[in-house]
Design an enzyme around this catalytic site. Structure first.
Site, mmCIF file in Angstrom:
data_model
loop_
_atom_site.group_PDB
_atom_site.id
_atom_site.type_symbol
_atom_site.label_atom_id
_atom_site.label_comp_id
_atom_site.label_asym_id
_atom_site.label_seq_id
_atom_site.Cartn_x
_atom_site.Cartn_y
_atom_site.Cartn_z
ATOM 1 C CG ASP A 66 -1.710 1.793 1.382
ATOM 2 O OD1 ASP A 66 -2.591 1.314 0.354
ATOM 3 O OD2 ASP A 66 -1.999 1.521 2.288
ATOM 4 C CD GLU A 82 -2.741 2.108 -3.457
ATOM 5 O OE1 GLU A 82 -3.577 3.089 -3.519
ATOM 6 O OE2 GLU A 82 -1.559 2.452 -2.382
#
Length: 733
Positions: A413, A466
């Site tokens: 993330d 990401e």
């Protein structure tokens, strides 16, 4: 009683919880009485009336001398050279007695090799050393605790077992490495514990959960729980051995927030991991997805954080059950040929007092300077990736989930926030690197090392980034200068595509480039095409509600969008609820609106999602060559006025190809000509406008090609193009 051996100041330091080196005082020590050399044993058992030391081998009893009313005892063994195993018989007020082992008779259990790796910052399996481990030592069952707190002046294991009294189990400090350890006899799996830490310059001790704890109490409680996670019987050996995530394989990911996929309607309580295994896994399998991606399931205190503000990096959240229950869930996924990807959050961590922040009274895990150590947007702390303690902690954590829970992939993330020192900061709010630049050099080195370790130790496991910027070579190997990820989320494609589809079809002719632009860079990285949870919250509306037009057009647009995603090069990801067209935005506090699946238009969309996934898996042209121009060829990208796109997807075998045609307006074209590479009969293998899915059922089943160049191709076909649709056709020999 006065002692000839014990210094009063040192005794008081122990009694009042200020002794930072208890093994230098408690347990066995060489001593001299007159001319007699021997061994002295000290024990500290507050509240007892007397203590008897029992030699285990001889079963010989010795009354110990009480040298302080607070429960400090000692016993001298003259002419004794060798330490021996002993037990303690404790007498309590009221006549109760119990026989216990003494934690301070056991030596260090950490190997020199582990200490060396730890000191270097190269320990990729630190969880095998740190944390709480059930062990048998010298025939005694207990728990071995190890924690890193280099700046602490005293660390103790506390819990209900010692009435949370930090004086009773102070730990041994290994000074060079900043580690503290203690073997606590008779403790078992299931014990609740924390570390009580006393820091330099801090008058009061404070409590911390175990950073390496394998289990945690259910929020709002915050203690760690001793958990033996080695007991689960895995039977996914065939899956793990055959696990091969080569790029030419199909990968269609169903992204899930476990707490809101389904809930018990009568109580709004969560499904457990085992209940989810019974319901979620068959649902995903029936829909034809290859992987489940779980929003973070590491322990976290706050439900609306969705798991992205972590306190227990090594503990599957107790919201849904025990560590064994989570292992069961993963095992069942594998038995059903479904891979499991975890959202992993090394970019930041929560500020909660029981977590990593100021762990030993100093910025052990984070940067001290808030310009480097805090995400203002998220109210979280940033890891200091230059510290060996942080590298050991995070690299080991990545390995841990794969090693202990057989995870198939880690989606990292907020990578962009790690790469840039000025991420979401104004001028003057960030500190340049040593060269004066904005790149976070330590974080870059960490990400490369993370990918190298994961791929070296687990060749079949994938990593996904990401990453929302144009940072180069994210999904390229580190030996060519890349970050080493297998895949990168294509955030640019996602944003451009959604903006296009949110536009009324009458105006789409002015936004045609939002679709074609992605093909300029489509093969620069190994992309995943995501429609993720972030796109259906915070007033962004659900996937269905984003679509313009009346109800029919909204569904038709969404069917066309999903068909376009499946034809576009790249692996696929869809967040839960999008598969059946949930009207409302995602809300983590309640389950999806499953009643919609009983309605025609929603059930049609659900059927289409399943058929698309199955087509994607069976047709090699749709997945074999996702990251090279060899798998893609334009037919027509220039029909701006009609908002039509057409292209070819090719398998490794060029003879196997699929013609993809998209019409992004409500206009039905009865006769539209497209060029094709080969002569023959072309059969429609998928049509999003099928009445089976809720469409108008326009379009031809088969069409014979005609010689003659069109769109630069030697042959052409004349077909019906349904409104707001995606059609896929295949040459039938």
């Amino acid at each position: 009683m006065e002692s000839k051996f014990t210094n009063t100041d040192e005794a008081n330091a122990l009694i009042y919880g200020n002794h930072g080196n208890p093994f230098s005082f408690l347990g066995f020590h060489e001593a001299v009485q007159g001319k007699k050399k021997g061994l002295l044993v000290r024990v500290f058992k507050p509240g007892t009336e007397s203590v008897v030391l029992i030699e285990r081998a001889k079963n010989k009893r010795h009354s110990m001398d009480k040298i302080a009313d607070d429960g400090l005892y000692e016993l001298f063994f003259p002419r004794c050279k060798n330490r021996f195993a002993y037990q303690l018989e404790l007498s309590w007020p009221g006549g109760n007695t119990e026989v216990v082992e003494d934690a301070y008779r056991f030596g260090s259990l950490i190997s020199d090799f582990d200490l060396q790796l730890w000191g270097e910052g190269n320990h990729s399996r630190a969880y095998e050393v740190l944390g709480a481990h059930v062990k048998e030592v010298d025939g005694v069952q207990g728990v071995h605790f190890v924690v890193c707190a280099p700046s602490a002046s005293r660390v103790s294991v506390v819990g209900p077992f010692n009435n949370w009294d930090g004086r009773l189990y102070p730990m041994r400090k290994l000074f060079d490495q900043g580690l503290w350890e203690l073997f606590v006899p008779a403790m078992e799996s299931g014990a609740v514990y924390k570390y009580e830490i006393k820091a330099q310059g801090n008058p009061l001790p404070f409590l911390k959960a175990d950073p390496y704890g394998f289990a945690s109490e259910k929020r709002p409680k915050t203690a760690s729980i001793v958990s033996d996670i080695s007991g689960f019987s895995w039977d996914d050996d065939e899956w793990v051995k055959a696990r091969d995530q080569r790029f030419e394989k199909p990968m269609s990911i169903y992204e899930v927030h476990l707490g809101s996929w389904k809930r018990h309607l009568s109580t709004n309580e969560f499904y457990t991991y085992r209940e989810l295994a019974e319901s979620l896994i068959p649902y995903v399998k029936d829909l034809g997805y290859t992987h489940i991606e779980l929003l973070p399931i590491s322990e976290h205190p706050y439900d609306p954080s969705w798991g992205y503000q972590v306190t227990g990096y090594y503990a599957p959240t107790s919201r849904f059950g025990s560590p064994e229950d989570f292992a069961f869930f993963v095992n069942e996924c594998h038995k059903n040929d479904i891979g499991v990807i975890l959202d992993w959050v090394p970019a930041h961590f929560t500020k909660d007092d029981h977590g990593l922040r100021q762990f030993d009274g100093t910025a052990l895990y984070e940067h001290e300077d808030p310009r480097q150590g805090e995400h203002k947007d998220w109210g979280t702390k940033i890891f200091n990736f230059g510290r060996s303690e942080v590298k050991n902690f995070l690299i080991s954590n990545a390995v841990f989930w794969i090693d202990k829970y057989h995870i198939d992939g880690l989606r990292v993330d907020a990578v962009a926030s790690m790469l840039y020192l000025d991420y979401s900061r104004e001028e003057g709010q960030w500190v340049p690197n040593k060269y004066g630049g904005r790149e976070n050099l330590e974080a870059i080195d960490f990400l490369k090392r993370f990918n190298e370790v994961v791929h070296q130790e687990f060749p079949g496991v994938i990593t996904l980034a990401e990453e929302s910027t144009s940072w180069p070579l994210v999904s390229k190997p580190t030996y060519v200068g890349g970050l080493g990820f297998d895949y990168k989320w294509n955030m640019g494609w996602m944003n451009d595509t959604l903006k296009y589809f949110e536009t009324d079809p009458i105006y789409r002719r002015y936004h045609h480039n939002q679709l074609t632009f992605s093909f300029i860079y489509a093969f620069t990285e190994n992309f995943v095409l995501p429609f993720s949870h972030d796109e259906v919250v915070h007033m962004k509306r659900s996937m269905l509600d984003k679509m313009p037009g009346d109800v029919w057009q909204k569904f038709a647009n969404l069917r066309a969008l999903y068909t376009y995603m499946m034809g576009h090069p790249g692996k696929k990801l869809l967040f839960m609820g999008g598969e059946f067209g949930q009207w409302s935005e995602w809300n983590e506090a309640k389950e999806l609106n499953w009643s919609l699946t009983g309605m025609d238009k929603h059930s049609g969309l659900l059927k289409m999602t399943a058929d698309l996934n199955k087509l994607y898996q069976t047709e090699r042209a749709l997945h074999e060559v996702d990251f090279d121009w060899a798998g893609f060829e334009w037919i027509d990208f220039s029909d701006v006025d009609n908002s039509i796109l057409a292209f070819i997807r090719q398998a490794k075998d060029k003879e196997e190809f699929i013609v993809c045609v998209y019409n992004f307006t409500p206009v039905f074209h009865r006769s539209y000509v497209f060029g094709v590479p080969e002569a023959g009969v072309y059969k429609t293998i998928f049509n999003s406008d099928s009445e089976y899915y809720g469409g108008s059922n326009k379009g031809l089943d088969t069409v014979q090609s005609v010689p003659g160049e069109w769109h630069g191709k030697p042959h052409h076909i004349q077909i019906e193009v349904p409104p707001l649709s995606g059609v896929m056709m295949k040459l039938v020999k």
